[in-house]
Motif scaffolding. Structure first.
Motif, PDB file in Angstrom:
ATOM      1  N   GLY A 263       0.819  -1.211   0.000  1.00  0.00           N
ATOM      2  CA  GLY A 263       0.000   0.000   0.000  1.00  0.00           C
ATOM      3  C   GLY A 263       0.851   1.259   0.000  1.00  0.00           C
ATOM      4  O   GLY A 263       0.538   2.245  -0.679  1.00  0.00           O
ATOM      5  N   ALA A 264       1.951   1.238   0.738  1.00  0.00           N
ATOM      6  CA  ALA A 264       2.872   2.377   0.747  1.00  0.00           C
ATOM      7  C   ALA A 264       3.527   2.533  -0.622  1.00  0.00           C
ATOM      8  O   ALA A 264       3.680   3.650  -1.121  1.00  0.00           O
ATOM      9  CB  ALA A 264       3.933   2.196   1.832  1.00  0.00           C
ATOM     10  N   CYS A 265       3.897   1.404  -1.238  1.00  0.00           N
ATOM     11  CA  CYS A 265       4.518   1.463  -2.569  1.00  0.00           C
ATOM     12  C   CYS A 265       3.538   2.018  -3.599  1.00  0.00           C
ATOM     13  O   CYS A 265       3.931   2.819  -4.459  1.00  0.00           O
ATOM     14  CB  CYS A 265       5.001   0.080  -2.987  1.00  0.00           C
ATOM     15  SG  CYS A 265       6.393  -0.506  -2.006  1.00  0.00           S
ATOM     16  N   LEU A 266       2.296   1.598  -3.518  1.00  0.00           N
ATOM     17  CA  LEU A 266       1.287   2.101  -4.450  1.00  0.00           C
ATOM     18  C   LEU A 266       1.123   3.611  -4.291  1.00  0.00           C
ATOM     19  O   LEU A 266       1.111   4.355  -5.275  1.00  0.00           O
ATOM     20  CB  LEU A 266      -0.049   1.388  -4.228  1.00  0.00           C
ATOM     21  CG  LEU A 266      -1.195   1.810  -5.127  1.00  0.00           C
ATOM     22  CD1 LEU A 266      -0.868   1.554  -6.585  1.00  0.00           C
ATOM     23  CD2 LEU A 266      -2.460   1.054  -4.724  1.00  0.00           C
ATOM     24  N   ALA A 267       1.022   4.083  -3.055  1.00  0.00           N
ATOM     25  CA  ALA A 267       0.895   5.530  -2.814  1.00  0.00           C
ATOM     26  C   ALA A 267       2.132   6.278  -3.293  1.00  0.00           C
ATOM     27  O   ALA A 267       2.023   7.356  -3.895  1.00  0.00           O
ATOM     28  CB  ALA A 267       0.657   5.796  -1.325  1.00  0.00           C
ATOM     29  N   THR A 268       3.308   5.713  -3.075  1.00  0.00           N
ATOM     30  CA  THR A 268       4.557   6.373  -3.466  1.00  0.00           C
ATOM     31  C   THR A 268       4.683   6.479  -4.979  1.00  0.00           C
ATOM     32  O   THR A 268       5.302   7.418  -5.492  1.00  0.00           O
ATOM     33  CB  THR A 268       5.769   5.628  -2.874  1.00  0.00           C
ATOM     34  OG1 THR A 268       5.583   5.511  -1.463  1.00  0.00           O
ATOM     35  CG2 THR A 268       7.068   6.372  -3.133  1.00  0.00           C
ATOM     36  N   ALA A 269       4.097   5.545  -5.702  1.00  0.00           N
ATOM     37  CA  ALA A 269       4.148   5.592  -7.166  1.00  0.00           C
ATOM     38  C   ALA A 269       3.243   6.689  -7.738  1.00  0.00           C
ATOM     39  O   ALA A 269       3.387   7.063  -8.902  1.00  0.00           O
ATOM     40  CB  ALA A 269       3.764   4.236  -7.749  1.00  0.00           C
ATOM     41  N   CYS A 270       2.326   7.214  -6.934  1.00  0.00           N
ATOM     42  CA  CYS A 270       1.449   8.298  -7.389  1.00  0.00           C
ATOM     43  C   CYS A 270       2.245   9.604  -7.471  1.00  0.00           C
ATOM     44  O   CYS A 270       3.279   9.757  -6.837  1.00  0.00           O
ATOM     45  CB  CYS A 270       0.260   8.450  -6.446  1.00  0.00           C
ATOM     46  SG  CYS A 270      -0.853   7.044  -6.484  1.00  0.00           S
ATOM     47  N   ASP A 271       1.730  10.539  -8.225  1.00  0.00           N
ATOM     48  CA  ASP A 271       2.432  11.806  -8.423  1.00  0.00           C
ATOM     49  C   ASP A 271       2.429  12.678  -7.176  1.00  0.00           C
ATOM     50  O   ASP A 271       3.390  13.398  -6.915  1.00  0.00           O
ATOM     51  CB  ASP A 271       1.786  12.574  -9.589  1.00  0.00           C
ATOM     52  CG  ASP A 271       1.874  11.793 -10.881  1.00  0.00           C
ATOM     53  OD1 ASP A 271       3.005  11.555 -11.347  1.00  0.00           O
ATOM     54  OD2 ASP A 271       0.815  11.411 -11.417  1.00  0.00           O
ATOM     55  N   MET A 272       1.332  12.649  -6.437  1.00  0.00           N
ATOM     56  CA  MET A 272       1.199  13.436  -5.213  1.00  0.00           C
ATOM     57  C   MET A 272       0.394  12.629  -4.211  1.00  0.00           C
ATOM     58  O   MET A 272      -0.381  11.758  -4.589  1.00  0.00           O
ATOM     59  CB  MET A 272       0.499  14.770  -5.500  1.00  0.00           C
ATOM     60  CG  MET A 272       1.356  15.723  -6.313  1.00  0.00           C
ATOM     61  SD  MET A 272       0.385  17.008  -7.106  1.00  0.00           S
ATOM     62  CE  MET A 272      -0.150  16.145  -8.571  1.00  0.00           C
TER      63      MET A 272
END
Length: 172
Positions: A18-27
């Motif tokens: 879940g952290a990796c998914l959020a980190t892959a987002c632009d903001m």
């Protein structure tokens, strides 16, 4: 090849994948009580999903090393302080987190569409440089971790609420 920026709204735990998914987002927007953590090493596995690639780009190499190598879990305020999130909602209410994320997205939507799309693409070109190699390396390293004699110790320790004891330290 999504040509528009992606804003993540994190309300609650975003741990591991879940952290990796959020980190892959632009903001990213988070609530004060959010927990964002890269606990892979604590569980005895290498980070995946591009986490070891995108996290240093988001918060810098030194802080990414600390987060990835210690399993540090950031609360919302800490995430804002290190630049992991762009904005923090005033409350932990999910509608407040969504509101702040929507406000950020709406602000972007008021800008020139071509400028937004081309800048998003330019920024991602830099971010995606080396991504394929990082994903291959993560997959290879995860396979090594899965093959170890002490695979599962980190998960067992987490379930049992104790510190893990990794005895198979020197094998690869």
């Amino acid at each position: 090849d999504l040509q528009i920026p992606v804003v993540a709204a994190v309300n609650g735990p975003a741990i591991g994948a879940g952290a990796c998914l959020a980190t892959a987002c632009d903001m990213r927007v988070a609530s004060p009580a959010s927990k964002i953590g890269y606990t892979f090493a604590t569980l005895g596995i290498h980070a995946g999903m591009g986490g070891s690639h995108f996290l240093p780009l988001s918060i810098g190499r030194a802080m990414a090393n600390e987060a990835l190598l210690t399993g540090k879990i950031f609360n919302g305020s800490e995430a804002l302080d290190v630049g992991l999130v762009n904005k923090l909602s005033a409350t932990d209410d999910s509608s407040d987190v969504k509101r702040v994320a929507y406000e950020l997205a709406e602000n972007i939507a008021r800008q020139n569409p071509l400028a937004v799309r081309t800048m998003t693409k330019t920024i991602r070109l830099r971010e995606n440089e080396g991504l394929e190699a990082a994903l291959r390396r993560e997959a290879y390293a995860q396979a090594l971790c899965y093959a170890r004699n002490d695979w599962g110790e980190g998960i067992d320790a987490n379930v049992e609420r104790r510190d893990p004891v990794f005895e198979d330290y020197f094998s690869e």
